[in-house]
Design a protein around this motif. Sequence first.
Motif, PDB file in Angstrom:
ATOM      1  N   ILE A 213      11.505   2.360   1.753  1.00  0.00           N
ATOM      2  CA  ILE A 213      11.733   1.917   0.375  1.00  0.00           C
ATOM      3  C   ILE A 213      12.515   2.947  -0.426  1.00  0.00           C
ATOM      4  O   ILE A 213      13.527   2.630  -1.067  1.00  0.00           O
ATOM      5  CB  ILE A 213      10.404   1.593  -0.329  1.00  0.00           C
ATOM      6  CG1 ILE A 213       9.553   0.623   0.502  1.00  0.00           C
ATOM      7  CG2 ILE A 213      10.687   1.032  -1.726  1.00  0.00           C
ATOM      8  CD1 ILE A 213      10.214  -0.681   0.826  1.00  0.00           C
ATOM      9  N   ASP A 214      12.071   4.213  -0.381  1.00  0.00           N
ATOM     10  CA  ASP A 214      12.736   5.239  -1.179  1.00  0.00           C
ATOM     11  C   ASP A 214      14.156   5.500  -0.685  1.00  0.00           C
ATOM     12  O   ASP A 214      15.066   5.763  -1.482  1.00  0.00           O
ATOM     13  CB  ASP A 214      11.936   6.543  -1.139  1.00  0.00           C
ATOM     14  CG  ASP A 214      10.569   6.426  -1.800  1.00  0.00           C
ATOM     15  OD1 ASP A 214      10.235   5.323  -2.286  1.00  0.00           O
ATOM     16  OD2 ASP A 214       9.828   7.430  -1.820  1.00  0.00           O
TER      17      ASP A 214
ATOM     18  N   ARG B 136       8.582   0.632  -7.497  1.00  0.00           N
ATOM     19  CA  ARG B 136       9.049   1.859  -6.841  1.00  0.00           C
ATOM     20  C   ARG B 136      10.515   2.124  -7.184  1.00  0.00           C
ATOM     21  O   ARG B 136      10.894   3.257  -7.489  1.00  0.00           O
ATOM     22  CB  ARG B 136       8.873   1.728  -5.326  1.00  0.00           C
ATOM     23  CG  ARG B 136       9.069   3.032  -4.564  1.00  0.00           C
ATOM     24  CD  ARG B 136       7.956   4.008  -4.855  1.00  0.00           C
ATOM     25  NE  ARG B 136       8.166   5.260  -4.144  1.00  0.00           N
ATOM     26  CZ  ARG B 136       7.449   6.364  -4.344  1.00  0.00           C
ATOM     27  NH1 ARG B 136       6.459   6.352  -5.228  1.00  0.00           N
ATOM     28  NH2 ARG B 136       7.694   7.467  -3.667  1.00  0.00           N
TER      29      ARG B 136
ATOM     30  N   GLU C 250      10.598   3.411 -10.707  1.00  0.00           N
ATOM     31  CA  GLU C 250      10.140   4.800 -10.793  1.00  0.00           C
ATOM     32  C   GLU C 250      11.205   5.783 -10.311  1.00  0.00           C
ATOM     33  O   GLU C 250      11.280   6.922 -10.786  1.00  0.00           O
ATOM     34  CB  GLU C 250       8.868   4.976  -9.956  1.00  0.00           C
ATOM     35  CG  GLU C 250       7.647   4.272 -10.536  1.00  0.00           C
ATOM     36  CD  GLU C 250       6.526   4.148  -9.508  1.00  0.00           C
ATOM     37  OE1 GLU C 250       6.646   4.741  -8.412  1.00  0.00           O
ATOM     38  OE2 GLU C 250       5.536   3.443  -9.792  1.00  0.00           O
TER      39      GLU C 250
ATOM     40  N   ASP D 276       0.806  -1.224   0.000  1.00  0.00           N
ATOM     41  CA  ASP D 276       0.000   0.000   0.000  1.00  0.00           C
ATOM     42  C   ASP D 276       0.838   1.273   0.000  1.00  0.00           C
ATOM     43  O   ASP D 276       0.291   2.380  -0.011  1.00  0.00           O
ATOM     44  CB  ASP D 276      -0.930   0.010   1.213  1.00  0.00           C
ATOM     45  CG  ASP D 276      -2.050  -1.014   1.112  1.00  0.00           C
ATOM     46  OD1 ASP D 276      -2.271  -1.544  -0.005  1.00  0.00           O
ATOM     47  OD2 ASP D 276      -2.704  -1.295   2.136  1.00  0.00           O
ATOM     48  N   GLY D 277       2.158   1.121   0.060  1.00  0.00           N
ATOM     49  CA  GLY D 277       3.034   2.287   0.014  1.00  0.00           C
ATOM     50  C   GLY D 277       3.306   2.933   1.353  1.00  0.00           C
ATOM     51  O   GLY D 277       3.920   4.008   1.410  1.00  0.00           O
ATOM     52  N   ASP D 278       2.894   2.294   2.450  1.00  0.00           N
ATOM     53  CA  ASP D 278       3.055   2.908   3.772  1.00  0.00           C
ATOM     54  C   ASP D 278       4.524   3.098   4.160  1.00  0.00           C
ATOM     55  O   ASP D 278       4.836   3.952   4.996  1.00  0.00           O
ATOM     56  CB  ASP D 278       2.364   2.054   4.835  1.00  0.00           C
ATOM     57  CG  ASP D 278       0.850   2.014   4.667  1.00  0.00           C
ATOM     58  OD1 ASP D 278       0.333   2.723   3.772  1.00  0.00           O
ATOM     59  OD2 ASP D 278       0.190   1.259   5.405  1.00  0.00           O
TER      60      ASP D 278
ATOM     61  N   ASP E 193       7.021   3.640   1.859  1.00  0.00           N
ATOM     62  CA  ASP E 193       7.772   4.243   0.758  1.00  0.00           C
ATOM     63  C   ASP E 193       8.719   5.334   1.246  1.00  0.00           C
ATOM     64  O   ASP E 193       9.930   5.286   0.988  1.00  0.00           O
ATOM     65  CB  ASP E 193       6.819   4.831  -0.282  1.00  0.00           C
ATOM     66  CG  ASP E 193       6.174   3.765  -1.157  1.00  0.00           C
ATOM     67  OD1 ASP E 193       6.500   2.568  -0.988  1.00  0.00           O
ATOM     68  OD2 ASP E 193       5.340   4.120  -2.004  1.00  0.00           O
ATOM     69  N   GLU E 194       8.188   6.311   1.937  1.00  0.00           N
ATOM     70  CA  GLU E 194       9.007   7.463   2.330  1.00  0.00           C
ATOM     71  C   GLU E 194      10.054   7.087   3.369  1.00  0.00           C
ATOM     72  O   GLU E 194      11.205   7.534   3.296  1.00  0.00           O
ATOM     73  CB  GLU E 194       8.113   8.588   2.873  1.00  0.00           C
ATOM     74  CG  GLU E 194       8.899   9.840   3.244  1.00  0.00           C
ATOM     75  CD  GLU E 194       7.984  10.954   3.734  1.00  0.00           C
ATOM     76  OE1 GLU E 194       8.513  11.937   4.285  1.00  0.00           O
ATOM     77  OE2 GLU E 194       6.753  10.853   3.565  1.00  0.00           O
TER      78      GLU E 194
ATOM     79  N   HIS F 298       5.389  -4.006  -5.784  1.00  0.00           N
ATOM     80  CA  HIS F 298       5.433  -2.592  -5.411  1.00  0.00           C
ATOM     81  C   HIS F 298       6.871  -2.117  -5.227  1.00  0.00           C
ATOM     82  O   HIS F 298       7.245  -1.042  -5.715  1.00  0.00           O
ATOM     83  CB  HIS F 298       4.646  -2.353  -4.119  1.00  0.00           C
ATOM     84  CG  HIS F 298       4.700  -0.920  -3.666  1.00  0.00           C
ATOM     85  ND1 HIS F 298       3.906   0.061  -4.218  1.00  0.00           N
ATOM     86  CD2 HIS F 298       5.484  -0.306  -2.729  1.00  0.00           C
ATOM     87  CE1 HIS F 298       4.187   1.226  -3.651  1.00  0.00           C
ATOM     88  NE2 HIS F 298       5.136   1.032  -2.740  1.00  0.00           N
TER      89      HIS F 298
END
Length: 302
Positions: A104-105, A149, A152, A96-98, A100-101, A145
């Motif tokens: 993951i990023d 990511r 991207e 769900d991208g929780d 990411d910041e 995901h």
Amino acid sequence: MLEPPCGAWFGAFVPHSKDDLAEKVRGYERRIGRKLDIVYTYHDMSLDRGERLEGQLITPEEQRVAGEGHLLLLSWESKWWGGTQAQQPTWKQIADGDLDESVIDVQAARVKEFGEKVFLSFDLEMDTRTPANGTPEDYVRAHRHIHDRFRELGVTNVVWTWITTGYLEHADLIRRMYPGDDYVDWVAYNQYNYYRCHKADWLSFAETQRATHAWIRENISDDKPLMLSEFGTADDPSRPGRQAEWYARVPAVLKGLTGVKAALQWNYRDPGPHCDLAIAGDASWASLREAVSDPYLNQPFG
């Protein structure tokens, strides 16, 4: 695609602490009489932007090892080692991208800055992590995901390596957890001769590998490069020399495993009694040294 032009690369997991990986790798290499092609390390998903070494996908020690002519296989687990249960990320949260910041990023930027090709695995042996981490479908979504990511964010130096146990008792589960050919570059599995560790019969190297290899080729991919991401054997104290004999047969068997392009020896112990899978003595070291001198296991990074 990163793979040897023929034969297979040889690597290992070498036990180490946070600041002596390069030293331990050199020590292992002295024992086997050659350089490792691939060095295997493990990381968690610490939620503190990588300030802990466990949360840094490319540590200074790993950079040093890479600089000394090795490829890296980074196993990235959806865990926070030492964290509370509430701090353990789930596959759904990742998908769900929780993260990411916060995770993951940050790690994508680290890998991109490193620049060299690295093998990266997300949640090795995922077939043992459900239902605690989520459903098989959650895992597939999380894997995709992370892959998307990274893409991207312009990370182009990752070789996506999907590592399962290879236990055929988990066959249906493993099949459901494959993210798909577009999301995987290498398929890998971990099979051992555990012997007394799991109260099992003694299995030859061939017996640990051939059935899983055939199943993977038929059910997962018939053309992806394959990796024996962890292989090894327990010792048999009642039969001195048995571990040495086991390793002596590795090259001949490998040559018959179509598509296996890398094999990594596990030189450590698993939890539990009789679960030491490390090289047990001088005779076993000598046998492994001879096995990995085979030209089939000495390939360029071409």
